[in-house]
Design a protein around this motif. Structure first.
Motif, PDB file in Angstrom:
ATOM      1  N   HIS A 217      -3.554   6.314  -0.800  1.00 53.32           N
ATOM      2  CA  HIS A 217      -4.549   6.205   0.272  1.00 53.32           C
ATOM      3  C   HIS A 217      -3.892   5.581   1.503  1.00 53.32           C
ATOM      4  CE1 HIS A 217      -7.936   7.227  -2.365  1.00 53.32           C
ATOM      5  NE2 HIS A 217      -7.298   6.509  -3.290  1.00 53.32           N
ATOM      6  N   ILE A 218      -4.125   6.189   2.658  1.00 59.85           N
ATOM      7  CA  ILE A 218      -3.556   5.723   3.918  1.00 59.85           C
ATOM      8  C   ILE A 218      -4.686   5.187   4.792  1.00 59.85           C
ATOM      9  CG2 ILE A 218      -2.174   6.344   5.929  1.00 59.85           C
ATOM     10  CD1 ILE A 218      -0.642   6.609   3.320  1.00 59.85           C
ATOM     11  N   TYR A 219      -4.516   3.948   5.290  1.00 59.16           N
ATOM     12  CA  TYR A 219      -5.558   3.301   6.083  1.00 59.16           C
ATOM     13  C   TYR A 219      -5.066   2.989   7.496  1.00 59.16           C
ATOM     14  CZ  TYR A 219      -8.144   2.510   1.749  1.00 59.16           C
ATOM     15  OH  TYR A 219      -8.823   2.691   0.572  1.00 59.16           O
ATOM     16  N   THR A 220      -6.003   3.005   8.426  1.00 57.58           N
ATOM     17  CA  THR A 220      -5.757   2.507   9.779  1.00 57.58           C
ATOM     18  C   THR A 220      -6.693   1.317  10.013  1.00 57.58           C
ATOM     19  OG1 THR A 220      -7.415   3.968  10.781  1.00 57.58           O
ATOM     20  CG2 THR A 220      -5.152   4.801  10.639  1.00 57.58           C
ATOM     21  N   LEU A 221      -6.322   0.447  10.929  1.00 58.63           N
ATOM     22  CA  LEU A 221      -7.185  -0.685  11.252  1.00 58.63           C
ATOM     23  C   LEU A 221      -8.365  -0.254  12.117  1.00 58.63           C
ATOM     24  CD1 LEU A 221      -4.895  -3.750  11.988  1.00 58.63           C
ATOM     25  CD2 LEU A 221      -6.682  -3.584  10.269  1.00 58.63           C
TER      26      LEU A 221
ATOM     27  N   ARG B  69      -1.497   2.268   1.616  1.00 54.00           N
ATOM     28  CA  ARG B  69      -0.575   1.880   2.680  1.00 54.00           C
ATOM     29  C   ARG B  69      -1.315   1.901   4.013  1.00 54.00           C
ATOM     30  NH1 ARG B  69       1.839   0.970  -1.221  1.00 54.00           N
ATOM     31  NH2 ARG B  69       3.956   1.515  -1.861  1.00 54.00           N
ATOM     32  N   TRP B  70      -0.789   1.143   4.983  1.00 56.53           N
ATOM     33  CA  TRP B  70      -1.215   1.308   6.363  1.00 56.53           C
ATOM     34  C   TRP B  70      -0.558   2.566   6.923  1.00 56.53           C
ATOM     35  CZ3 TRP B  70      -5.180  -1.481   7.369  1.00 56.53           C
ATOM     36  CH2 TRP B  70      -5.310  -2.795   6.904  1.00 56.53           C
ATOM     37  N   ALA B  71      -1.188   3.196   7.884  1.00 52.14           N
ATOM     38  CA  ALA B  71      -0.637   4.418   8.479  1.00 52.14           C
ATOM     39  C   ALA B  71       0.613   4.117   9.307  1.00 52.14           C
ATOM     40  CB  ALA B  71      -1.689   5.098   9.349  1.00 52.14           C
ATOM     41  N   SER B  72       0.738   2.893   9.799  1.00 56.23           N
ATOM     42  CA  SER B  72       1.914   2.481  10.578  1.00 56.23           C
ATOM     43  C   SER B  72       2.204   1.029  10.252  1.00 56.23           C
ATOM     44  CB  SER B  72       1.658   2.652  12.079  1.00 56.23           C
ATOM     45  OG  SER B  72       0.616   1.776  12.503  1.00 56.23           O
ATOM     46  N   ARG B  73       3.281   0.499  10.804  1.00 55.64           N
ATOM     47  CA  ARG B  73       3.544  -0.926  10.618  1.00 55.64           C
ATOM     48  C   ARG B  73       2.345  -1.729  11.117  1.00 55.64           C
ATOM     49  NH1 ARG B  73       9.100  -1.948   9.609  1.00 55.64           N
ATOM     50  NH2 ARG B  73       8.795  -4.139  10.148  1.00 55.64           N
ATOM     51  N   LEU B  74       2.047  -2.818  10.440  1.00 53.90           N
ATOM     52  CA  LEU B  74       0.836  -3.572  10.740  1.00 53.90           C
ATOM     53  C   LEU B  74       0.809  -4.069  12.180  1.00 53.90           C
ATOM     54  CD1 LEU B  74      -1.808  -4.575   9.602  1.00 53.90           C
ATOM     55  CD2 LEU B  74      -0.619  -6.597   8.730  1.00 53.90           C
TER      56      LEU B  74
ATOM     57  N   ASP C  38       4.725  -7.570   8.478  1.00 55.36           N
ATOM     58  CA  ASP C  38       4.889  -6.444   9.404  1.00 55.36           C
ATOM     59  C   ASP C  38       5.534  -5.253   8.694  1.00 55.36           C
ATOM     60  OD1 ASP C  38       4.727  -4.970  11.663  1.00 55.36           O
ATOM     61  OD2 ASP C  38       6.488  -5.841  12.623  1.00 55.36           O
ATOM     62  N   CYS C  39       4.740  -4.636   7.842  1.00 55.26           N
ATOM     63  CA  CYS C  39       5.198  -3.488   7.070  1.00 55.26           C
ATOM     64  C   CYS C  39       3.994  -2.566   6.873  1.00 55.26           C
ATOM     65  CB  CYS C  39       5.765  -3.935   5.727  1.00 55.26           C
ATOM     66  SG  CYS C  39       4.581  -4.853   4.715  1.00 55.26           S
ATOM     67  N   GLN C  40       4.119  -1.576   6.017  1.00 57.94           N
ATOM     68  CA  GLN C  40       3.007  -0.669   5.753  1.00 57.94           C
ATOM     69  C   GLN C  40       2.280  -1.004   4.454  1.00 57.94           C
ATOM     70  OE1 GLN C  40       5.480   3.057   7.091  1.00 57.94           O
ATOM     71  NE2 GLN C  40       3.341   3.656   6.992  1.00 57.94           N
ATOM     72  N   ASP C  41       2.720  -2.055   3.765  1.00 57.44           N
ATOM     73  CA  ASP C  41       2.049  -2.456   2.530  1.00 57.44           C
ATOM     74  C   ASP C  41       0.739  -3.173   2.835  1.00 57.44           C
ATOM     75  OD1 ASP C  41       4.056  -1.564   0.697  1.00 57.44           O
ATOM     76  OD2 ASP C  41       5.272  -3.282   1.291  1.00 57.44           O
ATOM     77  N   ILE C  42      -0.278  -2.924   2.026  1.00 59.04           N
ATOM     78  CA  ILE C  42      -1.515  -3.696   2.095  1.00 59.04           C
ATOM     79  C   ILE C  42      -1.357  -4.852   1.115  1.00 59.04           C
ATOM     80  CG2 ILE C  42      -3.994  -3.668   1.634  1.00 59.04           C
ATOM     81  CD1 ILE C  42      -4.098  -0.855   2.688  1.00 59.04           C
TER      82      ILE C  42
END
Length: 198
Positions: free
Chosen positions: A28-32, A83-88, A64-68
């Motif tokens: 699953h890919i998330y954005t803020l 994961r985050w869609a981009s670096r946090l 500051d990575c893509q890990d939640i």
């Protein structure tokens, strides 16, 4: 010699079949933030437009990575399925820029993109702590500086400690709790921006 070879091949194929049957759950890919759609196709930037540049947020390397990530005491848990869609830092910068821009007057442009000409004002943000623990308690500590292009005007500095509580049963819950805190930070930043920017 042929039959043992066949048995080995069949055993390998059977093992591959078992692995395929035990496939991992989908990623699953998330954005803020959620993109805001507008009928406006472009914005004409005139000499009277005040341009405010939001610099990329600075934050601890482990965040500051893509890990939640969630925390349990001193231990860090990284989600295996999301994961985050981009670096946090990029996601936070984008969300803050959009939230602050939504409160601005029509003659002020907020951007986090590189500019050919120096902006009228720059906002620099540093997050020193941004943690969500396994019990659903989240904190965000940040400070920021508002730097006018005119060096004769004062530089403004601010610091804030934010906290929120919520469920963290799923990665979606964790993402929503983190978004809540970033929106709170954006609100504090927007309130600190002087009205006489230019």
């Amino acid at each position: 010699m042929i039959f043992p070879f066949r048995r080995t091949v069949l055993a390998l194929l059977g093992g591959c079949g078992l692995l395929a049957g035990c496939a991992s759950p989908p990623l699953h890919i998330y954005t803020l933030g959620i993109p805001v759609h507008s009928d406006t196709k472009s914005l004409q930037v005139s000499p009277q437009t005040t341009v405010v540049q939001v610099s990329r947020v600075v934050m601890p390397d482990y965040l500051d990575c893509q890990d939640i990530i969630t925390r349990q005491g001193e231990e860090i848990h990284r989600s295996p399925n999301s994961r985050w869609a981009s670096r946090l830092s990029l996601g936070i910068t984008d969300l803050i820029t959009n939230e602050v821009a939504a409160t601005a007057s029509h003659d002020t442009l907020f951007t986090d993109q590189p500019l050919a000409k120096a902006a009228d004002m720059q906002i620099m943000i540093a997050i020193s702590e941004f943690d969500v623990d396994v019990n659903g308690h989240a904190i965000l500590n940040a400070h920021w500086a508002i730097i006018p292009h005119d060096r004769n005007k004062p530089l403004l500095r601010n610091i804030v400690h934010l906290a929120a509580n919520g469920p963290v049963h799923t990665d979606a819950d964790t993402a929503a709790l983190m978004r809540n805190l970033v929106v709170q930070l954006a609100t504090q930043i927007a309130k600190s921006i002087p009205s006489n920017i230019r």
